[in-house]
Design a protein around this motif. Structure first.
Motif, PDB file in Angstrom:
ATOM      1  N   ILE A 201      19.386  -2.035  73.688  1.00  0.00           N
ATOM      2  CA  ILE A 201      18.990  -1.260  72.511  1.00  0.00           C
ATOM      3  C   ILE A 201      18.256  -2.147  71.511  1.00  0.00           C
ATOM      4  CG2 ILE A 201      21.063  -1.596  71.130  1.00  0.00           C
ATOM      5  CD1 ILE A 201      20.582   1.694  70.969  1.00  0.00           C
TER       6      ILE A 201
ATOM      7  N   PRO B  88      17.034  10.191  71.277  1.00  0.00           N
ATOM      8  CA  PRO B  88      18.302   9.567  70.905  1.00  0.00           C
ATOM      9  C   PRO B  88      19.342  10.560  70.382  1.00  0.00           C
ATOM     10  CG  PRO B  88      16.590   9.037  69.325  1.00  0.00           C
ATOM     11  CD  PRO B  88      15.912   9.714  70.459  1.00  0.00           C
ATOM     12  N   THR B  89      18.912  11.742  69.907  1.00  0.00           N
ATOM     13  CA  THR B  89      19.901  12.665  69.356  1.00  0.00           C
ATOM     14  C   THR B  89      20.194  13.831  70.290  1.00  0.00           C
ATOM     15  OG1 THR B  89      18.155  13.857  68.232  1.00  0.00           O
ATOM     16  CG2 THR B  89      19.281  12.173  66.972  1.00  0.00           C
TER      17      THR B  89
ATOM     18  N   GLU C  74      26.774  14.911  61.593  1.00  0.00           N
ATOM     19  CA  GLU C  74      26.710  13.722  60.744  1.00  0.00           C
ATOM     20  C   GLU C  74      26.111  12.558  61.523  1.00  0.00           C
ATOM     21  OE1 GLU C  74      30.480  12.577  59.016  1.00  0.00           O
ATOM     22  OE2 GLU C  74      29.402  12.224  57.148  1.00  0.00           O
ATOM     23  N   MET C  75      26.504  12.440  62.784  1.00  0.00           N
ATOM     24  CA  MET C  75      25.953  11.354  63.596  1.00  0.00           C
ATOM     25  C   MET C  75      24.468  11.543  63.851  1.00  0.00           C
ATOM     26  SD  MET C  75      28.977  10.516  66.269  1.00  0.00           S
ATOM     27  CE  MET C  75      28.332   9.012  66.936  1.00  0.00           C
ATOM     28  N   ILE C  76      24.072  12.797  64.038  1.00  0.00           N
ATOM     29  CA  ILE C  76      22.634  13.063  64.204  1.00  0.00           C
ATOM     30  C   ILE C  76      21.890  12.595  62.962  1.00  0.00           C
ATOM     31  CG2 ILE C  76      20.911  14.888  64.370  1.00  0.00           C
ATOM     32  CD1 ILE C  76      22.949  16.480  66.013  1.00  0.00           C
ATOM     33  N   LEU C  77      22.456  12.935  61.837  1.00  0.00           N
ATOM     34  CA  LEU C  77      21.828  12.560  60.574  1.00  0.00           C
ATOM     35  C   LEU C  77      21.727  11.041  60.452  1.00  0.00           C
ATOM     36  CD1 LEU C  77      20.889  14.037  57.973  1.00  0.00           C
ATOM     37  CD2 LEU C  77      23.054  13.361  56.993  1.00  0.00           C
TER      38      LEU C  77
ATOM     39  N   ILE D  36      20.147  -3.442  61.806  1.00  0.00           N
ATOM     40  CA  ILE D  36      19.886  -2.085  61.330  1.00  0.00           C
ATOM     41  C   ILE D  36      19.194  -2.166  59.978  1.00  0.00           C
ATOM     42  CG2 ILE D  36      20.966   0.041  60.542  1.00  0.00           C
ATOM     43  CD1 ILE D  36      23.013  -0.331  62.700  1.00  0.00           C
TER      44      ILE D  36
ATOM     45  N   LEU E 295      23.848  14.233  71.290  1.00  0.00           N
ATOM     46  CA  LEU E 295      24.613  14.689  70.113  1.00  0.00           C
ATOM     47  C   LEU E 295      24.361  16.162  69.847  1.00  0.00           C
ATOM     48  CD1 LEU E 295      24.016  11.625  67.816  1.00  0.00           C
ATOM     49  CD2 LEU E 295      26.178  12.356  68.793  1.00  0.00           C
TER      50      LEU E 295
ATOM     51  N   THR F 231      21.722   8.889  62.830  1.00  0.00           N
ATOM     52  CA  THR F 231      20.762   8.376  63.798  1.00  0.00           C
ATOM     53  C   THR F 231      19.349   8.506  63.260  1.00  0.00           C
ATOM     54  OG1 THR F 231      22.242   9.212  65.499  1.00  0.00           O
ATOM     55  CG2 THR F 231      20.091   8.480  66.205  1.00  0.00           C
ATOM     56  N   GLU F 232      19.094   9.687  62.672  1.00  0.00           N
ATOM     57  CA  GLU F 232      17.740   9.904  62.160  1.00  0.00           C
ATOM     58  C   GLU F 232      17.437   9.003  60.975  1.00  0.00           C
ATOM     59  OE1 GLU F 232      17.768  14.065  61.544  1.00  0.00           O
ATOM     60  OE2 GLU F 232      17.176  14.503  63.606  1.00  0.00           O
ATOM     61  N   GLN F 233      18.458   8.685  60.202  1.00  0.00           N
ATOM     62  CA  GLN F 233      18.241   7.783  59.077  1.00  0.00           C
ATOM     63  C   GLN F 233      18.233   6.323  59.525  1.00  0.00           C
ATOM     64  OE1 GLN F 233      21.447   8.918  56.483  1.00  0.00           O
ATOM     65  NE2 GLN F 233      20.200  10.410  55.391  1.00  0.00           N
ATOM     66  N   GLY F 234      18.467   6.095  60.818  1.00  0.00           N
ATOM     67  CA  GLY F 234      18.445   4.732  61.339  1.00  0.00           C
ATOM     68  C   GLY F 234      19.665   3.918  60.975  1.00  0.00           C
ATOM     69  N   LYS F 235      20.784   4.567  60.752  1.00  0.00           N
ATOM     70  CA  LYS F 235      21.965   3.822  60.345  1.00  0.00           C
ATOM     71  C   LYS F 235      22.862   3.447  61.523  1.00  0.00           C
ATOM     72  CE  LYS F 235      22.397   5.860  55.776  1.00  0.00           C
ATOM     73  NZ  LYS F 235      23.182   6.832  55.030  1.00  0.00           N
ATOM     74  N   ILE F 236      22.690   4.136  62.634  1.00  0.00           N
ATOM     75  CA  ILE F 236      23.483   3.749  63.798  1.00  0.00           C
ATOM     76  C   ILE F 236      22.563   3.553  64.986  1.00  0.00           C
ATOM     77  CG2 ILE F 236      25.702   4.744  63.157  1.00  0.00           C
ATOM     78  CD1 ILE F 236      25.003   7.209  64.723  1.00  0.00           C
ATOM     79  N   TRP F 237      23.076   2.801  65.974  1.00  0.00           N
ATOM     80  CA  TRP F 237      22.288   2.603  67.185  1.00  0.00           C
ATOM     81  C   TRP F 237      22.094   3.923  67.880  1.00  0.00           C
ATOM     82  CZ3 TRP F 237      25.873  -2.027  68.591  1.00  0.00           C
ATOM     83  CH2 TRP F 237      25.469  -3.130  67.845  1.00  0.00           C
ATOM     84  N   LYS F 238      21.036   3.938  68.665  1.00  0.00           N
ATOM     85  CA  LYS F 238      20.678   5.227  69.257  1.00  0.00           C
ATOM     86  C   LYS F 238      21.467   5.484  70.533  1.00  0.00           C
ATOM     87  CE  LYS F 238      16.160   5.291  67.232  1.00  0.00           C
ATOM     88  NZ  LYS F 238      14.768   4.854  67.347  1.00  0.00           N
ATOM     89  N   PHE F 239      21.709   6.741  70.778  1.00  0.00           N
ATOM     90  CA  PHE F 239      22.342   7.165  72.030  1.00  0.00           C
ATOM     91  C   PHE F 239      21.275   7.322  73.106  1.00  0.00           C
ATOM     92  CE2 PHE F 239      25.899   8.299  69.402  1.00  0.00           C
ATOM     93  CZ  PHE F 239      26.968   8.100  70.237  1.00  0.00           C
TER      94      PHE F 239
ATOM     95  N   PHE G  37      20.362  -0.893  56.455  1.00  0.00           N
ATOM     96  CA  PHE G  37      21.393  -1.565  55.664  1.00  0.00           C
ATOM     97  C   PHE G  37      20.894  -2.835  54.991  1.00  0.00           C
ATOM     98  CE2 PHE G  37      24.696   0.433  58.691  1.00  0.00           C
ATOM     99  CZ  PHE G  37      24.680   1.588  57.926  1.00  0.00           C
TER     100      PHE G  37
END
Lengths: 644, 373
Positions: B282, A42-43, B263-266, A112, A46, B268-276, A115
């Motif tokens: 999803i 997923p990253t 920041e977005m990578i972070l 999510i 990015l 994503t890893e913390q599970g705060k945004i949907w994954k790319f 949150f």
């Protein structure tokens, strides 16, 4: 005509290309090979995008750039702003935990989880073993303790696996909650202080972890491993060793990390170097006879112990032997291992060694992932060795280029280590490369966004300016010093003033003007801050004399007079007296500006301060300016004009 | 010189430098002397240790008395020289310090030298007393005895022995004290020999001159504890502990993000945004494990029990069609749905057969099972 020709030319070309493609497609009648699909995380996208961005050293760090008016330039403001941002986050967390009922809406689907409001457990919660498992997984120590208690009250039996997990969690954290992963800034700014306080026994004797260990009848090797590792980690070394012996007697094969943790605390267990090494050897032999494979942690633990064993040649030989032993085992040393080797070889009071260059030969051009927590100490130590131990510019540059390679910069550690690293780097460069090169290539690039020089480094820079006579840098340096809040350090201020006074700016009016401004700036800032209780800088006679000289060199008689007045008024409170040259210069300018009364006051001051040459000044004034009766009278009161 | 170095090491640094200077001084003085005074057999013999004092005395007697006189004169001269030079050095500053200090210093120094020598002697095997005396003589007379000249101290020693032939062996401590006194008085003479001065300066060698030893990081011999790698196995693992340790390692290199992508990578890893990359499936992690055909082709679940033709078959096919088009329920629920009909029809199998909804020769497996049970 022209256009049509161009068009027809293009047409021809197109046809040619078509022909070629046709020819090729027929001749290359081979099966098409589709590349295999590469599974992407997923990253990954990015990361690919991120790799195209390079750090612009002249721009502020990303975390600050939201508000261009508040871009911090000194270490103190950098820290304050970053922590303020973090404090905002914490406030938000607090609001959410205080009012969970306001946040029960589910905006997004799929939901999510990060949150969701946190599940809160209290004395009356209905809990099951699954809850316990979940909090262990999420590293919530205090919740785990509470749930364990509640389960015990309910009389519920928990499985051995969960119990072991709970024991490991408690041993790892010493029963304390850890800092939320969220708070990166806090971690970035605090780590250094935490390490310092870790060097004493902080294991909680008789805490829940031990209760759990006791409650396990017939403890397994895993249980022993966990409790011993916990105790060793928090320096309850004697009991750790005791339990280790107990486990050995029972013939249990412990986890390799447990052996490592015991080797690591050998310096607390054994006083003498010989005893310490025998102890380490014993444990290594125990590992061997237990038939367990040593790992990187074993290597680092042994090297750590060796680094605490003084400076003798024997220790160095043993270090090399250890490296060889683990090389034979197929264990590649990490940066942390090299850190220990460095501190073993390059002690402050030991003989010099350039082992660093051999280490660099070994690791140069590689990129590193973190494999041990001490990996982050390597770069700062390597730069320290390059500067203080060897003073070798070449090595320093090699270390720096290694740091900038790939993602190696991640291993810089934290903000404290980063600035110590740059402190050493700057000091090394200052001593070894021309000042001009230093300013152009390093100073202008890295200051202030990446590194803010500490006062000691600033002094070193001023030193170099003095040696090179490069006074043209002073205006820039002074404005930096104001931004970095060095302008209230007496030694630095005096340094700058002396530098400016000693520079011969007669032919450069531009510079003289700037110096005059700086001097006046110093004067006003000290003058305005005199009421401040702390950190306050007070005038000295010499300082004022210098300021006056600089004002006069800039032909600013008015300001010079103000300074003279200050000197005169504060004769009893200001420490020291200005140089005679300053006073003499002032009298000269008085003559030029036809201000006899000011000159007479200056001469009065000079004579009160015990300069015998005040008489000469008086005579000069008398000679070059026609004084009226009053002036003559007051002058003759001060100096005996007839003497001359 | 090796032994003196051993002794020097035993002393505190300030003392040892003092001694070292003394040694070099005595050497220089020896040089000066040798130019003034041609070497003679008597003076060389006097440099031998005090144990064979009788022998020396006899030899001395045999030699002409002129020699002694010559030496006496020389000494006199030196002492007077010494005296004047010392006067030159005298400082008018603090009388008390001037008068007291040198004596105290000498006292403590000689004591320390004695102690150091004693320590060394005891640390070496053998007759410690003998070694001690040897060391002392070596220390006080750093020159090779083969050389055909002598230092000032030896001359003095020789002279004394000549006068007091019958006296028993002089106390060693006494000897040392006396010699040290001599040396210390000599050191007060400022260095005039220019050949020595620069050598003194070079003692603290600059870093650049240090020749580093070559280090081969992996070239040493092994500790030799783990010899058979293949026999070793991984021990027990602590799951939770290693997870926590891994997390800590990761946090150690998680720094404040330096750009928006980081920041977005972070996040994503913390599970705060949907994954790319973003797609409309999803979060359907469970469903992603199910192949789409399982959703669409449901007839296979009819085969074991459903009659191959007739109204029930027709009905069930319609049910399957409906279910295959429903995206909101899982395959499991769809199967459950079908099985519900199976059981429903199974319960009424006889009735249905009578009605003719099920062919006579067909039996639904389920009822058989039920019957058997």
């Amino acid at each position: 005509m022209n256009i049509s020709r161009v068009l027809s030319k293009q047409h021809h070309q197109l046809r040619r290309i078509k022909l070629w493609t046709y020819l090729f497609s027929t001749s290359a009648e081979e099966k098409i090979e589709l590349p295999r699909r590469i599974p992407r995380g997923p990253t990954d996208i990015l990361r690919a995008l991120e790799s195209t961005i390079q750090r612009d050293p002249t721009a502020a760090h990303y975390k600050y750039h939201d508000d261009p008016f508040l871009i911090p330039k000194s270490n103190a403001t950098k820290r304050t702003y970053a922590m303020a941002r973090e404090a905002g986050k914490k406030a938000a967390h607090w609001v959410r935990s205080e009012n969970p009922e306001l946040f029960n809406h589910k905006e997004c689907d799929p939901p999510i989880e990060a949150f969701f409001p946190k599940v809160v457990f209290d004395e009356n919660s209905e809990v099951t073993e699954d809850d316990l498992k979940r909090v262990i997984e999420k590293n919530q120590v205090s919740d785990a303790i509470l749930i364990n208690k509640l389960l015990a009250k309910q009389g519920a039996e928990i499985s051995a696996d969960t119990k072991q997990g709970l024991l490991e969690l408690l041993c790892y954290n010493n029963g304390d909650d850890t800092l939320n992963e969220e708070f990166i800034e806090e971690r970035w700014f605090r780590q250094s202080s935490r390490i310092r306080e870790r060097q004493r026994k902080i294991w909680k004797d008789g805490h829940v972890a031990e209760e759990i260990f006791i409650s396990i009848d017939n403890p397994t090797a895993e249980a022993y491993s966990a409790i011993i590792q916990g105790m060793a980690k928090y320096f309850q070394v004697d009991r750790a060793n005791h339990l280790f012996e107990e486990a050995q007697q029972k013939g249990l094969v412990l986890n390799i990390d447990t052996y490592n943790s015991l080797i690591r605390v050998a310096n607390f267990l054994k006083e003498g170097y010989e005893l310490r090494w025998t102890y380490v050897i014993n444990i290594l032999q125990a590992i061997n006879s237990a038939g367990i494979k040593p790992n990187l942690g074993t290597l680092n633990a042994v090297l750590h112990t060796l680094s605490t064993m003084g400076t003798s040649q024997n220790v160095k030989d043993l270090t090399l032997k250890t490296l060889r032993q683990f090389k034979d085992l197929g264990i590649e040393p990490c940066l942390g291992s090299w850190y220990y080797v460095l501190i073993t070889y390059c002690k402050e009071r030991g003989p010099k060694s350039n082992i660093l260059s051999y280490i660099l030969d070994e690791i140069e051009g590689k990129t590193f992932e973190i494999r041990d927590l001490t990996d982050t100490s390597f770069f700062v130590t390597a730069m320290d060795v390059s500067r203080n131990h060897l003073n070798d510019l070449n090595l320093g540059k090699r270390v720096h280029s290694l740091l900038l390679k790939g993602n190696n910069y991640n291993l810089i550690g934290d903000s404290f280590k980063e600035s110590v690293y740059y402190r050493h780097y700057f000091a090394l460069l200052l001593k070894n490369i021309p000042l001009e090169e230093f300013m152009q290539e390093v100073y202008y690039k890295l200051v202030p966004n990446i590194y803010v020089p500490e006062p000691s480094i600033m002094e070193e820079v001023l030193n170099q300016v003095e040696i090179n006579g490069a006074v043209e840098y002073i205006p820039k340096l002074w404005s930096d010093m104001i931004i970095f809040e060095h302008s209230n350090r007496e030694n630095l201020v005096n340094r700058v003033l002396n530098l400016m006074v000693n520079a011969h700016t007669a032919d450069e009016t531009d510079l003289a003007e700037k110096f005059g401004t700086i001097a006046w700036d110093i004067y006003t800032s000290i003058n305005d801050n005199e009421e401040r209780k702390y950190n306050q800088l007070s005038f000295t006679g010499d300082m004022l004399g210098n300021i006056m000289t600089l004002a006069l060199q800039n032909n600013d008689f008015e300001k010079a007079s103000t300074v003279m007045e200050k000197l005169d008024k504060g004769h009893t409170t200001i420490v020291g007296v200005p140089k005679f040259e300053a006073l003499s210069l002032f009298v000269d300018h008085c003559i030029k500006n036809k201000a006899p009364s000011k000159a007479i006051r200056c001469i009065q001051y000079a004579s009160d301060s015990g300069f015998p040459d005040a008489v000469v000044l008086g005579a000069k004034l008398n000679e070059q300016l026609t004084l009226d009766k009053n002036h003559l009278e007051s002058l003759s009161k001060i100096v005996d004009l007839r003497v001359l | 010189m090796n032994i003196t170095q051993v002794i020097l090491r035993k002393l505190p640094s300030s003392q040892s430098t003092f001694l070292r200077i003394n040694l070099t001084c005595s050497k220089t003085i020896f040089c000066q002397k040798s130019t003034n005074n041609p070497p003679s057999s008597s003076s060389s013999s006097s440099s031998e240790s005090s144990s064979d004092s009788d022998e020396i005395a006899q030899k001395k007697k045999a030699s002409k008395e002129q020699m002694a006189e010559k030496l006496n004169n020389l000494l006199q001269q030196m002492v007077s020289d010494d005296y004047t030079k010392r006067l030159d050095l005298a400082k008018p500053s603090n009388k008390r310090i001037k008068s007291r200090k040198p004596e105290e210093k000498v006292e403590s120094e000689e004591k320390q030298v004695l102690n150091a020598v004693k320590d060394v002697a005891q640390s070496i095997e053998g007759d410690s007393k003998k070694i001690e005396s040897e060391l002392l003589t070596k220390l006080l007379n750093p020159l090779d005895s083969e050389r055909s000249a002598t230092t000032l101290s030896d001359i003095i020693k020789g002279m004394k022995i000549e006068r007091e032939v019958k006296q028993p062996e002089v106390n060693r401590a006494e000897q040392v004290r006396r010699v040290l006194q001599n040396i210390s008085t000599q050191t007060q003479v400022p260095q005039k020999d220019h050949r020595v001065a620069p050598r003194e300066k070079f003692r603290p060698r600059p870093v650049e001159d240090v020749v580093f030893e070559k280090i081969d990081l992996f070239g040493s011999e092994s500790l030799g504890i783990f010899n058979d790698n293949s026999k070793l196995e991984d021990g027990p693992q602590l799951k939770t502990w290693s997870e926590l340790a891994k997390k800590d390692l990761k946090l150690a290199v998680t720094h404040p993000p330096a750009n928006y992508f980081q920041e977005m990578i972070l996040w994503t890893e913390q599970g705060k945004i949907w994954k790319f990359p973003i797609n409309n499936e999803i979060g359907l992690d469970e469903e992603a494990k199910v192949y789409f055909a399982d959703h669409v082709f449901l007839e296979e679940h009819l085969e074991p029990w459903c009659p191959p033709k007739g109204p029930i078959r027709h009905f069930m096919e319609l049910v399957c069609t409906g279910l295959s088009k429903n995206p909101y329920i899982t395959v499991e629920t769809k199967k459950e749905h079908i099985y519900w009909y199976r059981d429903y029809f199974g319960d009424k199998e006889t009735l249905l057969r009578d009605v003719g909804a099920i062919p006579q020769d067909f039996s639904m497996g389920t009822s058989n099972v039920v019957d058997k049970e």
